[in-house]
Design an enzyme around this catalytic site. Structure first.
Site, PDB file in Angstrom:
ATOM      1  N   ASP A   1      -3.872  21.469   2.510  1.00 22.71           N
ATOM      2  CA  ASP A   1      -2.431  21.639   2.303  1.00 22.71           C
ATOM      3  C   ASP A   1      -2.222  23.060   1.773  1.00 22.71           C
ATOM      4  OD1 ASP A   1       0.261  21.339   1.776  1.00 22.71           O
ATOM      5  OD2 ASP A   1       0.029  19.807   0.242  1.00 22.71           O
TER       6      ASP A   1
ATOM      7  N   LYS B   1      -2.104  21.244   7.291  1.00 22.49           N
ATOM      8  CA  LYS B   1      -0.645  21.247   7.328  1.00 22.49           C
ATOM      9  C   LYS B   1      -0.158  22.648   7.616  1.00 22.49           C
ATOM     10  CE  LYS B   1       1.029  17.729   4.281  1.00 22.49           C
ATOM     11  NZ  LYS B   1       1.746  17.377   3.045  1.00 22.49           N
TER      12      LYS B   1
ATOM     13  N   ASP C   1      -3.669   8.926   0.736  1.00 22.76           N
ATOM     14  CA  ASP C   1      -2.930   7.959  -0.063  1.00 22.76           C
ATOM     15  C   ASP C   1      -1.554   8.461  -0.488  1.00 22.76           C
ATOM     16  OD1 ASP C   1      -4.076   9.875  -2.041  1.00 22.76           O
ATOM     17  OD2 ASP C   1      -3.104   8.525  -3.470  1.00 22.76           O
TER      18      ASP C   1
ATOM     19  N   ARG D   1      -4.563   4.018   1.958  1.00 23.39           N
ATOM     20  CA  ARG D   1      -5.781   4.680   2.463  1.00 23.39           C
ATOM     21  C   ARG D   1      -6.433   3.889   3.581  1.00 23.39           C
ATOM     22  NH1 ARG D   1      -7.177   8.756  -1.249  1.00 23.39           N
ATOM     23  NH2 ARG D   1      -6.766   8.266  -3.439  1.00 23.39           N
TER      24      ARG D   1
ATOM     25  N   PHE E   1       4.587  14.550   4.525  1.00 21.00           N
ATOM     26  CA  PHE E   1       3.637  13.827   3.689  1.00 21.00           C
ATOM     27  C   PHE E   1       3.076  12.658   4.485  1.00 21.00           C
ATOM     28  CE2 PHE E   1       1.932  11.116   0.445  1.00 21.00           C
ATOM     29  CZ  PHE E   1       1.335  12.033  -0.405  1.00 21.00           C
TER      30      PHE E   1
HETATM   31  P1  IMP Z   1      -4.409  21.247  -1.479  1.00 20.69           P
HETATM   32  O1  IMP Z   1      -5.257  21.599  -2.660  1.00 20.69           O
HETATM   33  O2  IMP Z   1      -2.969  21.596  -1.680  1.00 20.69           O
HETATM   34  O3  IMP Z   1      -4.934  21.789  -0.169  1.00 20.69           O
HETATM   35  O4  IMP Z   1      -4.354  19.691  -1.395  1.00 20.69           O
HETATM   36  C1  IMP Z   1      -5.401  18.962  -0.931  1.00 20.69           C
HETATM   37  C2  IMP Z   1      -5.326  17.550  -1.469  1.00 20.69           C
HETATM   38  O5  IMP Z   1      -3.972  17.102  -1.707  1.00 20.69           O
HETATM   39  C3  IMP Z   1      -5.898  16.635  -0.433  1.00 20.69           C
HETATM   40  O6  IMP Z   1      -7.261  16.391  -0.661  1.00 20.69           O
HETATM   41  C4  IMP Z   1      -5.054  15.386  -0.579  1.00 20.69           C
HETATM   42  O7  IMP Z   1      -5.676  14.505  -1.486  1.00 20.69           O
HETATM   43  C5  IMP Z   1      -3.746  15.825  -1.171  1.00 20.69           C
HETATM   44  N1  IMP Z   1      -2.675  15.894  -0.149  1.00 20.69           N
HETATM   45  C6  IMP Z   1      -2.081  16.999   0.360  1.00 20.69           C
HETATM   46  N2  IMP Z   1      -1.152  16.686   1.274  1.00 20.69           N
HETATM   47  C7  IMP Z   1      -1.151  15.342   1.378  1.00 20.69           C
HETATM   48  C8  IMP Z   1      -0.407  14.384   2.199  1.00 20.69           C
HETATM   49  O8  IMP Z   1       0.438  14.714   3.045  1.00 20.69           O
HETATM   50  N3  IMP Z   1      -0.707  13.075   1.987  1.00 20.69           N
HETATM   51  C9  IMP Z   1      -1.633  12.651   1.096  1.00 20.69           C
HETATM   52  N4  IMP Z   1      -2.348  13.499   0.329  1.00 20.69           N
HETATM   53  C10 IMP Z   1      -2.113  14.820   0.471  1.00 20.69           C
END
Ligand code: IMP
Ligand code: MG
Length: 182
Positions: free
Chosen positions: A96, A124, A152, A158, A145
């Site tokens: 993300d 994303k 989750d 999940r 999302f």
């Molecule tokens: P980042 O550090 O922002 O890249 O986020 C990564 C973590 O956020 C992932 O391992 C997910 O657990 C959670 N995450 C990010 N986007 C989503 C989503 O759309 N649905 C569920 N979990 C998400």
């Protein structure tokens, strides 16, 4: 719920990912490190398609404290295998902002592995806040999302065999169920 990726699409994607991983590592021994808990499905499906000498480990990272807005990132490496001198592939459910992967990569690099690469089920589009990009991306998705296939919302969903987007009715039902549980 709106289905974004159905079971067949997921299976095809994971097969493509496995082929890319085989291309990169050949018959070399590999350590796959699944980021808990979101990568459980991908981890289980991917490792069964790989035939090189393989070690499987997990590391716990949680940035979303249940809901849809990120909190502080927690990394728990107590269950991690020794990775010194090894080729390591970190796998996670979704890239993300990218902050989780950056932090995990930095941590792993400090443990003297031979190499560290990263693979994700989903990226994303347009949400990244870091320079780094995963070495392997299975699917690019729009900024919504998503839940299912390991992902989750408040620790639920999940187990869905597909990836979907929660709609307003789903959220309402979820809220009512949670209220009833209290
Ligand atoms: P980042 O550090 O922002 O890249 O986020 C990564 C973590 O956020 C992932 O391992 C997910 O657990 C959670 N995450 C990010 N986007 C989503 C989503 O759309 N649905 C569920 N979990 C998400
Ligand atoms: Mg996660």
């Amino acid at each position: 719920m709106k289905v974004l990726l159905n079971e067949q699409q997921l299976a095809n994607g994971v097969r493509r990912l496995a082929d890319d991983v085989k291309q990169t590592y050949g018959d070399q021994p590999l350590t796959i490190l699944g980021v808990m808990t979101g990568s459980v499905m991908l981890l289980a499906d991917l490792v069964r398609l790989l035939a090189m000498p393989l070690r499987v480990g997990v590391v716990q990272a949680s940035s979303y404290r249940g809901g849809m807005t990120p909190g502080q990132l927690h990394v728990d490496s107590r269950l991690m295998p020794d990775i010194a001198g090894r080729d390591v592939l970190i796998i996670d459910d979704i890239f993300d902002t990218g902050r989780t992967m950056v932090k995990l990569s930095e941590l792993l690099h400090s443990m003297q592995p031979r190499s560290v690469r990263t693979a994700v089920l989903l990226l994303k589009d347009g949400c990244q806040k870091v320079e780094m990009r995963p070495d392997f991306v299975t699917f690019n998705i729009p900024d919504e999302f998503v839940v299912g296939y390991g992902l989750d919302y408040e620790d639920e969903y999940r187990n869905l065999p597909y990836v979907g987007v929660l709609e307003e009715e789903d959220l309402q039902r979820h809220r009512l169920r949670r209220q009833a549980e209290r």
